[in-house]
Design a protein around this motif. Structure first.
Motif, PDB file in Angstrom:
ATOM      1  N   UNK A 119       0.819  -1.209   0.000  1.00  8.33           N
ATOM      2  CA  UNK A 119       0.000   0.000   0.000  1.00  8.33           C
ATOM      3  C   UNK A 119       0.849   1.253   0.000  1.00  8.33           C
ATOM      4  N   UNK A 120       2.124   1.105   0.341  1.00  9.25           N
ATOM      5  CA  UNK A 120       3.041   2.236   0.338  1.00  9.25           C
ATOM      6  C   UNK A 120       3.949   2.149  -0.882  1.00  9.25           C
ATOM      7  N   UNK A 121       4.403   3.290  -1.341  1.00  4.88           N
ATOM      8  CA  UNK A 121       5.281   3.326  -2.505  1.00  4.88           C
ATOM      9  C   UNK A 121       6.542   4.099  -2.150  1.00  4.88           C
ATOM     10  N   UNK A 122       7.692   3.416  -2.087  1.00  2.00           N
ATOM     11  CA  UNK A 122       7.856   1.968  -2.232  1.00  2.00           C
ATOM     12  C   UNK A 122       7.297   1.220  -1.024  1.00  2.00           C
ATOM     13  N   UNK A 123       7.265  -0.104  -1.116  1.00  2.00           N
ATOM     14  CA  UNK A 123       6.699  -0.914  -0.057  1.00  2.00           C
ATOM     15  C   UNK A 123       7.426  -0.758   1.266  1.00  2.00           C
ATOM     16  N   UNK A 165       1.635   8.677  16.413  1.00  2.00           N
ATOM     17  CA  UNK A 165       1.433   8.295  15.013  1.00  2.00           C
ATOM     18  C   UNK A 165       2.312   7.106  14.665  1.00  2.00           C
ATOM     19  N   UNK A 166       1.992   6.465  13.568  1.00  2.00           N
ATOM     20  CA  UNK A 166       2.738   5.288  13.134  1.00  2.00           C
ATOM     21  C   UNK A 166       3.307   5.535  11.747  1.00  2.00           C
ATOM     22  N   UNK A 167       4.615   5.399  11.623  1.00  6.69           N
ATOM     23  CA  UNK A 167       5.301   5.606  10.357  1.00  6.69           C
ATOM     24  C   UNK A 167       5.571   4.269   9.683  1.00  6.69           C
ATOM     25  N   UNK A 168       5.373   4.244   8.373  1.00  2.00           N
ATOM     26  CA  UNK A 168       5.768   3.089   7.565  1.00  2.00           C
ATOM     27  C   UNK A 168       7.199   3.318   7.100  1.00  2.00           C
ATOM     28  N   UNK A 169       8.058   2.325   7.312  1.00  7.57           N
ATOM     29  CA  UNK A 169       9.492   2.479   7.058  1.00  7.57           C
ATOM     30  C   UNK A 169       9.978   1.371   6.118  1.00  7.57           C
ATOM     31  N   UNK A 170      10.807   1.758   5.175  1.00 10.60           N
ATOM     32  CA  UNK A 170      11.406   0.796   4.257  1.00 10.60           C
ATOM     33  C   UNK A 170      12.891   0.680   4.535  1.00 10.60           C
ATOM     34  N   UNK A 194      11.328   6.839   5.599  1.00 11.63           N
ATOM     35  CA  UNK A 194       9.903   6.925   5.873  1.00 11.63           C
ATOM     36  C   UNK A 194       9.140   6.961   4.554  1.00 11.63           C
ATOM     37  N   UNK A 195       8.172   6.048   4.398  1.00 10.92           N
ATOM     38  CA  UNK A 195       7.421   5.964   3.134  1.00 10.92           C
ATOM     39  C   UNK A 195       5.926   6.167   3.340  1.00 10.92           C
TER      40      UNK A 195
END
Length: 211
Positions: free
Chosen positions: A111-115, A136-141, A201-202
């Motif tokens: 769902x994130x770009x990049x994953x 908050x919650x960060x999506x990390x690659x 961070x993505x």
């Protein structure tokens, strides 16, 4: 089973959390408040979609008429697709060590770009002006050999401590910049200090005030 949208995944994770914490499902009013929905219809629409996709069972005429189906619970038969959620990491310990994981959220990495590879719960308000708040919650690659560009938001470990900041480098000097004037940049000398890039961070998730 149909895939969840990011918002549906957030709501399902929140409902799971409330059931685990309270031993009761939340009310529709609590859902509306937690996600700042402007009307009860908005909350009801999300619940009906989760029910249609098989994750919930809805009971009319009762305030707490929300039930997790077998597929909606973590112990259900559906393979769990999601990302590990990491909380506060103790200095010097591996980022994804089991003891620092708060669990797993049903969020598809693509769902994130990049994953994304993992989720990190934000501690503090140093990135407030970038709309990143405490909790908050960060999506990390994670990318081996990744070199940040100046201005890019990254998760780094400096002398054992993990932080989220904007990256700025000139030669062997790195400045980790906050997005809040109440906080000072972190000055790093690569010839002296130990710095490791944990990822970029993505994306960002805000799961409501009770999660």
């Amino acid at each position: 089973m149909e895939a969840l949208t990011p918002r549906q995944a957030e709501i399902l994770a929140w409902i799971r959390h409330r059931v685990a914490e309270d031993n009761l499902p939340p009310t529709r009013a609590e859902l509306m408040k937690a996600f700042a929905f402007r009307s009860p219809n908005a909350a009801e629409t999300h619940l009906r979609m989760l029910a249609r996709k098989g994750y919930l069972e809805l009971q009319q005429g009762t305030a707490r008429g929300i039930r997790l189906s077998d597929y909606g619970t973590e112990s259900g038969d559906l393979p769990q697709v999601g990302l590990p959620l990491v909380g506060r990491v103790a200095a010097g310990y591996p980022m994804l060590a089991e003891e620092f994981r708060e669990g797993q959220l049903p969020v598809d990495p693509v769902l994130f770009a990049p994953g994304a590879d993992y989720l990190l719960r934000v501690q503090g308000m140093s990135m407030r002006d970038a709309a990143i708040l405490d909790g908050d919650i960060l999506a990390v690659r994670q990318e081996p050999g990744f070199t940040p560009q100046n201005g890019q938001m990254v998760v780094v470990r400096v002398n054992g401590e993990v932080t989220v900041k904007r990256w700025q480098r000139e030669g062997t000097q790195v400045r980790l910049l906050p997005e809040n004037p109440d906080y000072s940049p972190i000055e790093v000398d690569l010839s002296r200090d130990d710095l490791h890039i944990e990822g970029k961070v993505v994306g960002l998730l805000r799961l409501g005030q009770n999660l």
